[in-house]
Each structure stands twice: as C-alpha cells, then as structure tokens.
Design a protein around this motif. Structure first.
Motif, PDB file in Angstrom:
ATOM      1  N   GLY A 293      39.934  35.571  42.187  1.00  0.00           N
ATOM      2  CA  GLY A 293      41.197  35.229  41.757  1.00  0.00           C
ATOM      3  C   GLY A 293      42.263  34.620  42.875  1.00  0.00           C
ATOM      4  O   GLY A 293      42.819  33.749  42.205  1.00  0.00           O
ATOM      5  N   THR A 294      42.202  35.103  43.794  1.00  0.00           N
ATOM      6  CA  THR A 294      43.247  34.472  44.816  1.00  0.00           C
ATOM      7  C   THR A 294      42.671  32.949  45.032  1.00  0.00           C
ATOM      8  O   THR A 294      43.646  32.102  44.931  1.00  0.00           O
ATOM      9  CB  THR A 294      43.239  35.333  46.142  1.00  0.00           C
TER      10      THR A 294
ATOM     11  N   ILE B 181      43.697  30.962  42.016  1.00  0.00           N
ATOM     12  CA  ILE B 181      45.266  30.751  42.267  1.00  0.00           C
ATOM     13  C   ILE B 181      45.902  29.674  43.182  1.00  0.00           C
ATOM     14  O   ILE B 181      46.414  28.565  43.073  1.00  0.00           O
ATOM     15  CB  ILE B 181      46.025  31.886  42.194  1.00  0.00           C
TER      16      ILE B 181
ATOM     17  N   HIS C 261      51.181  37.744  40.223  1.00  0.00           N
ATOM     18  CA  HIS C 261      50.440  38.256  41.315  1.00  0.00           C
ATOM     19  C   HIS C 261      50.856  37.553  42.790  1.00  0.00           C
ATOM     20  O   HIS C 261      51.151  36.536  42.655  1.00  0.00           O
ATOM     21  CB  HIS C 261      48.919  38.077  41.242  1.00  0.00           C
TER      22      HIS C 261
ATOM     23  N   PRO D 112      47.250  39.773  31.460  1.00  0.00           N
ATOM     24  CA  PRO D 112      48.640  40.526  31.626  1.00  0.00           C
ATOM     25  C   PRO D 112      48.849  40.577  33.229  1.00  0.00           C
ATOM     26  O   PRO D 112      48.109  40.142  34.010  1.00  0.00           O
ATOM     27  CB  PRO D 112      48.185  41.629  31.045  1.00  0.00           C
TER      28      PRO D 112
ATOM     29  N   PHE E  96      49.328  42.186  36.703  1.00  0.00           N
ATOM     30  CA  PHE E  96      48.649  43.253  37.749  1.00  0.00           C
ATOM     31  C   PHE E  96      49.530  44.415  37.577  1.00  0.00           C
ATOM     32  O   PHE E  96      48.945  45.668  37.528  1.00  0.00           O
ATOM     33  CB  PHE E  96      48.392  42.664  38.919  1.00  0.00           C
TER      34      PHE E  96
ATOM     35  N   ASP F  53      47.898  33.180  34.558  1.00  0.00           N
ATOM     36  CA  ASP F  53      47.299  34.105  35.283  1.00  0.00           C
ATOM     37  C   ASP F  53      46.351  35.103  34.404  1.00  0.00           C
ATOM     38  O   ASP F  53      47.181  35.947  34.230  1.00  0.00           O
ATOM     39  CB  ASP F  53      48.009  34.708  36.334  1.00  0.00           C
TER      40      ASP F  53
ATOM     41  N   CYS G   8      43.398  36.426  35.073  1.00  0.00           N
ATOM     42  CA  CYS G   8      42.718  36.826  36.355  1.00  0.00           C
ATOM     43  C   CYS G   8      41.983  38.086  35.700  1.00  0.00           C
ATOM     44  O   CYS G   8      40.771  38.577  35.631  1.00  0.00           O
ATOM     45  CB  CYS G   8      43.038  37.348  37.638  1.00  0.00           C
ATOM     46  N   LEU G   9      43.150  38.951  35.166  1.00  0.00           N
ATOM     47  CA  LEU G   9      42.534  40.449  34.792  1.00  0.00           C
ATOM     48  C   LEU G   9      42.463  40.305  33.119  1.00  0.00           C
ATOM     49  O   LEU G   9      41.613  40.944  32.865  1.00  0.00           O
ATOM     50  CB  LEU G   9      43.985  41.202  34.796  1.00  0.00           C
TER      51      LEU G   9
ATOM     52  N   ASP H 282      38.908  36.070  35.954  1.00  0.00           N
ATOM     53  CA  ASP H 282      38.062  36.622  36.855  1.00  0.00           C
ATOM     54  C   ASP H 282      36.632  36.994  36.304  1.00  0.00           C
ATOM     55  O   ASP H 282      36.986  37.965  35.854  1.00  0.00           O
ATOM     56  CB  ASP H 282      38.363  37.546  37.793  1.00  0.00           C
TER      57      ASP H 282
ATOM     58  N   HIS I 229      34.603  38.415  38.159  1.00  0.00           N
ATOM     59  CA  HIS I 229      33.936  39.545  38.908  1.00  0.00           C
ATOM     60  C   HIS I 229      35.045  40.785  38.590  1.00  0.00           C
ATOM     61  O   HIS I 229      34.700  41.584  39.117  1.00  0.00           O
ATOM     62  CB  HIS I 229      34.200  39.455  40.428  1.00  0.00           C
ATOM     63  N   LYS I 230      35.661  40.504  37.592  1.00  0.00           N
ATOM     64  CA  LYS I 230      36.609  41.667  37.034  1.00  0.00           C
ATOM     65  C   LYS I 230      36.013  42.166  35.746  1.00  0.00           C
ATOM     66  O   LYS I 230      34.703  42.735  35.832  1.00  0.00           O
ATOM     67  CB  LYS I 230      38.078  41.452  37.009  1.00  0.00           C
TER      68      LYS I 230
HETATM   69  C1  LIG Z   1      46.594  39.235  37.568  1.00  0.00           C
HETATM   70  C2  LIG Z   1      45.985  39.052  38.840  1.00  0.00           C
HETATM   71  N1  LIG Z   1      45.879  37.908  39.482  1.00  0.00           N
HETATM   72  C3  LIG Z   1      45.272  37.540  40.487  1.00  0.00           C
HETATM   73  C4  LIG Z   1      44.557  38.729  41.205  1.00  0.00           C
HETATM   74  C5  LIG Z   1      43.727  38.255  42.543  1.00  0.00           C
HETATM   75  O1  LIG Z   1      42.366  38.574  42.390  1.00  0.00           O
HETATM   76  P1  LIG Z   1      41.442  38.643  43.449  1.00  0.00           P
HETATM   77  O2  LIG Z   1      41.804  40.039  44.049  1.00  0.00           O
HETATM   78  O3  LIG Z   1      40.179  38.447  42.929  1.00  0.00           O
HETATM   79  O4  LIG Z   1      41.571  37.520  44.525  1.00  0.00           O
HETATM   80  C6  LIG Z   1      44.497  39.791  40.627  1.00  0.00           C
HETATM   81  C7  LIG Z   1      43.856  41.074  41.283  1.00  0.00           C
HETATM   82  O5  LIG Z   1      43.889  42.010  40.936  1.00  0.00           O
HETATM   83  C8  LIG Z   1      45.213  39.990  39.396  1.00  0.00           C
HETATM   84  O6  LIG Z   1      45.152  41.311  38.953  1.00  0.00           O
END
Ligand SMILES: Cc1ncc(COP(=O)(O)O)c(C=O)c1O
Length: 500
Positions: A160-161, A164, A193, A239, A241, A266, A268-269, A300, A302-303
């Motif tokens: 995710g990072t 972003i 995040h 949503p 984090f 975002d 990711c979740l 993501d 991987h989530k």
């Molecule tokens: C909403 C959200 N954005 C970005 C991230 C970053 O993801 P990563 O830890 O895979 O880099 C997370 C991680 O929990 C997240 O919950």
C-alpha cells in the motif's frame, strides 16, 4: 525542573514555539540526562519482547566461517515460525494475516517456489511476469469500476505504501509538467494513512491535513477552504485505517474535479471488500472509478486480496497520468534503463502469487469471504456496544475502533495482550481497533474476543493502580506536546530492531 507542571501551558503554544522550546530544553544537561534515563528505561522494557531469541538460538554478527548445514538452518527457522504462527493462526491478531488457512498458504507457496528466480525487470526473460502483472491490474480495475472502453490502467507495487508513494509522485510530476506547480501541496483528512506523509516527506510535497467530523469522516468544507493554486491532489479513504470509515468520496472527488486537480481514493484496506459488500447488499457509498472525479486508487492485494505479503495495485484513470510515475534513463553507460515502480529488480514470484490468488478466489470466493468477515464483524460490534464502559468510534464495517470515557483504553489493550491478543492502538483520541479478517470468522473466535474484552474491562476497573508497560508510552504520545521526544523514541526503537 518539574516539566510536567508546565505541560498544560505548553500545549496551548503554537507548534513552532513548542519546537523551539523543546530544542532549548534539550540543551540543558539535566533535562538531557533525564530524557536519556526515560528512553533507556522504556527501551530496555521493550528489548525482551523485540529480541526474544537472544541466547536461545545461534546468533551471527559475522558470517560463519563454514556454511551451516541446510537442515540445521531449516530446523531453526521452522521452530521460530512455529512459535510465531500460533497467535495469528488462532485469530488473535488484528489484520496482519488476512486469509491464513494452511491449504491456501500451501498453494501460494507452491506458486512462489515455481517463480522464486523471476525478476520482472527482465521482461524479455520472463514474459510470464508481465502477463501476470497486466492481468492483476486489469482484474483490479474492473472490480473498482472500470467500464469497457475506459483507459483505466496501473501497476503492481510492493504494498500500500508504495502504491501511495507512486500516485503522489505521479501527481507531483503531472502538476509540474501541466501547470508549472513548483511548490506542490496535497490535502488529506487527518485520518488518511500516514504513508501520505511519507510521500510528502520523500517527494517535497506540502501536506495539508484537514479535520474530520464526529464520525471521523472528512470535513468537505475544510477541504474546500484548504485548496490553493498549488494543490495537486485531494485524498480520501475507503475506508480509513484508524476507524474503518469511508470518507464522503463523491463530494470530495467532485470538488477536486471542479478545481481540475487529482483525487486519490485510498482503498488499500477496502478495495477487495467494498465491491463485494455492495453486491451483498450493504449500503456502500460510491468510492471508485464510477465517480468521474476519482483519478487514482490504491488497493492492496496483500490484504483482503489474500495474496502473499508484498503486493498492491495502484490504478490511474488515464495512461497519461500513469506515465508520470515511470522512471527511464537514456544515456547511462549501463544501457537504456526503464522501471515502472520504486524498486529496480523485483520479486516476480510475488506477482505470480498475486495473480494466482485473484484467479483462485474468483468473484464467488471474494463474495463469500466478505460475507463471512462482515457477519463476524457485526457480531463483534454488537458485543462491544453492549459493554457499558466501551464505545465505538465511527461506524466501521469490519475495522472496529473502540475507546472508553472511564478507563485507560491502552491498559485494556495491554490486558488483552496478556490473553494473546494483538490489537492496534490509535491516538487523537485514544482508542484501539481490530481489523476483522478471515482468521476471526472461525468458530469461537468472536466469542473469545468479547469474553476477553469484558474480562479486560473488569480487570482495569479493579486495578486502577497498575501502570502497564506500553500504556505509558501511548499515554505519553497522547499527552506530551513535545513531539521530538516521541520521534526520538521511535527512532531508537528502530535502532533496537537492528541490534543483533
Ligand atoms: C488505508 C491504508 N492505506 C495504506 C496502508 C499502507 O499499506 P502497507 O502497510 O501495505 O504499506 C494501509 C495499511 O494498513 C492502510 O490501512
């Protein structure tokens, strides 16, 4: 000097004064000595948890003279993994491992083993890697609102990072190229995040954080006010984090569209949950490319995509925007160089695993996984609501944040840790969350969580004198205006991780 007596006054100072005061205090030898004492007390109390294997398994600060037997290596690693797997396997952990069934992991591992030498940097050697990545991007785009004929595109990243970081880099480059913006700014609600701050830090973008409402959703009026001629992108979470709530993406992305600036969702979740939740009939506000103002999304794999750790997808509305994240070099003596993401060489095996996970789950698999997660989360939510000392923060569907007006929530979390639970501490305001995964959908796990939470509440009520180990650190972070002290503590913690 009794600094604590002065803290209430310091808290009202502008942050630049606080920083100056902190630098001044730090120059006083007695204060520095006191701080050093505090740091070493906190870190030595954490050292045992971070370095539990010291003296128990072989340690190598330098290369062994002679290679260690492979069997011995494997046995040691298997032992350590056995010890470390139990908590997540039995569903004691918030987030972290999102699927985790043994047969599923075996399948992913077989795919990994087949591809462990693959490096997508060499697309000519391994065209299969490019096939897998292109299809992962396409499947994710279709899931997130791409319509036939759309140009929606993207890349596979390491998490995710990175998704972003790359999106923010793309907006910076786009804004410089198309609008001549040299002092770029991005706007994100305080709940977005922290990797957006990392992007701001890495890429020299000014971060403007805006407030959220009492349900922890972005305040659109505050965002409107924060827009300047240097704004390159607005960010919303689907949503978030901390509290698992979905920002008003429709309004926010429309605002961005009207101002001709980018909008990043975002997800990711939520990327691999919300589309299926919507199909299951949950009331999910729009957040994806069906909104014309949304110009990029991170999701993501991987989530809740259930791939192995190390992949995510960043999507763009147009190939033109995606190009701004690419890196190419045309006159390097090492040859013509081109790389789509941050890393050079990349683990192609992870992309292959990601493709295999998506294809093996299929729509039905994701639908069923989402159904189970949301039903379990609803049960946990009800149970938390029924505890008078606890309250929920926001209305997260499967990320459930809770706090207390009467008890130290960090001590509640610490008691939960004594029962094996690994939950996420939040701050501003103090709270804790659990991200419900497939591990929690197994029989008895939700009941156990609630039983332990009730016991934790009773324990903390009955023992107001207990200080705990982690609670003071989070307590200090929540109340101390001197952010430099916390920052230094975090950096020393990272140093500790790299101590042999
Ligand atoms: C909403 C959200 N954005 C970005 C991230 C970053 O993801 P990563 O830890 O895979 O880099 C997370 C991680 O929990 C997240 O919950």
């Amino acid at each position: 000097m009794n600094i604590e007596r002065w803290l209430p006054y310091v808290r009202w100072m502008p942050s630049s004064w606080i920083r100056r005061l902190e630098r001044f205090l730090h120059r006083i030898p007695a204060v520095r000595a006191e701080m050093e004492k505090e740091y070493s007390e906190i870190l030595s109390s954490l050292e045992g948890t971070v370095k539990p294997y010291r003296g128990k398994v072989p340690t190598y600060a330098t290369l062994p003279q002679k290679g260690v037997a492979k069997e011995a290596i494997l046995q040691m690693m298997e032992d350590l993994q056995r010890q470390e797997s139990q908590r997540w396997q039995e569903g004691y952990v918030s987030g972290a491992v999102y699927h985790g069934d043994a047969a599923w992991i075996d399948f992913l591992n077989r795919v990994y083993a087949l591809h462990s030498q693959v490096n997508p940097l060499h697309a000519d050697l391994w065209p299969s890697a490019a096939k897998y990545e292109a299809e992962v991007v396409s499947m994710t785009a279709a899931m997130l609102g791409a319509q036939p004929g759309d140009e929606i595109c993207g890349t596979v990243t390491s998490g995710g990072t990175e998704s972003i970081l790359l999106a923010m880099l793309a907006y910076r480059e786009w804004a410089r190229d198309k609008k001549g913006i040299r002092r770029p700014e991005m706007i994100a609600p305080v709940t977005a995040h922290v990797s957006f701050d990392k992007a701001a830090h890495y890429f020299g973008i000014r971060m403007i954080r805006t407030p959220v409402d009492d349900q922890f959703r972005a305040d659109v009026k505050a965002i409107r006010k924060a827009i300047t001629r240097n704004t390159i992108v607005i960010i919303g979470s689907a949503p978030s984090f901390p509290h698992g709530v979905i920002d008003p993406i429709e309004e926010m992305s429309e605002l961005a569209r009207q101002h001709g600036i980018g909008f990043h969702t975002d997800a990711c979740l939520g990327g691999f949950i919300l589309p299926w939740a919507e199909k299951l009939g949950y009331d999910i506000p729009p957040f994806d490319f069906r909104l014309p103002g949304v110009t990029s999304i991170s999701a993501d794999t991987h989530k809740y995509g259930y791939a192995a750790k190390g992949t995510s997808v960043v999507l763009y509305r147009t190939p033109e925007l995606r190009r701004y994240q690419y890196f190419t070099a045309t006159d390097w003596p090492g040859g013509l160089y081109l790389s789509p993401t941050l890393a050079g060489s990349r683990p192609g095996a992870l992309s292959a695993v990601c493709w295999a996970a998506l294809v093996a789950m299929g729509e039905e698999g994701y639908l069923e996984a989402t159904r189970q997660i949301l039903e379990t989360a609803a049960e946990i939510k009800e149970g938390i609501r029924a505890i008078p000392e606890m309250h929920l923060l926001g209305d997260g569907l499967w990320i459930l944040a809770f706090g207390s007006d009467t008890l130290d929530i960090y001590r509640v979390m610490e008691f939960m840790a004594t029962r094996g639970w690994n939950l996420n501490p939040l701050q501003n305001p103090p709270a804790v969350h659990i991200a419900v995964t497939l591990r929690h959908t197994r029989p008895g796990v939700a009941e156990r969580f609630l039983e332990d939470l009730r016991a934790a509440v009773e324990h903390v009520k009955a023992h107001p004198e207990e200080r705990g180990r982690l609670a003071p650190v989070y307590g200090m972070a929540a109340t101390l205006p001197f952010r430099g002290v916390i920052d230094e503590l975090l950096r020393r913690y990272l140093d500790l991780l790299y101590k042999v």
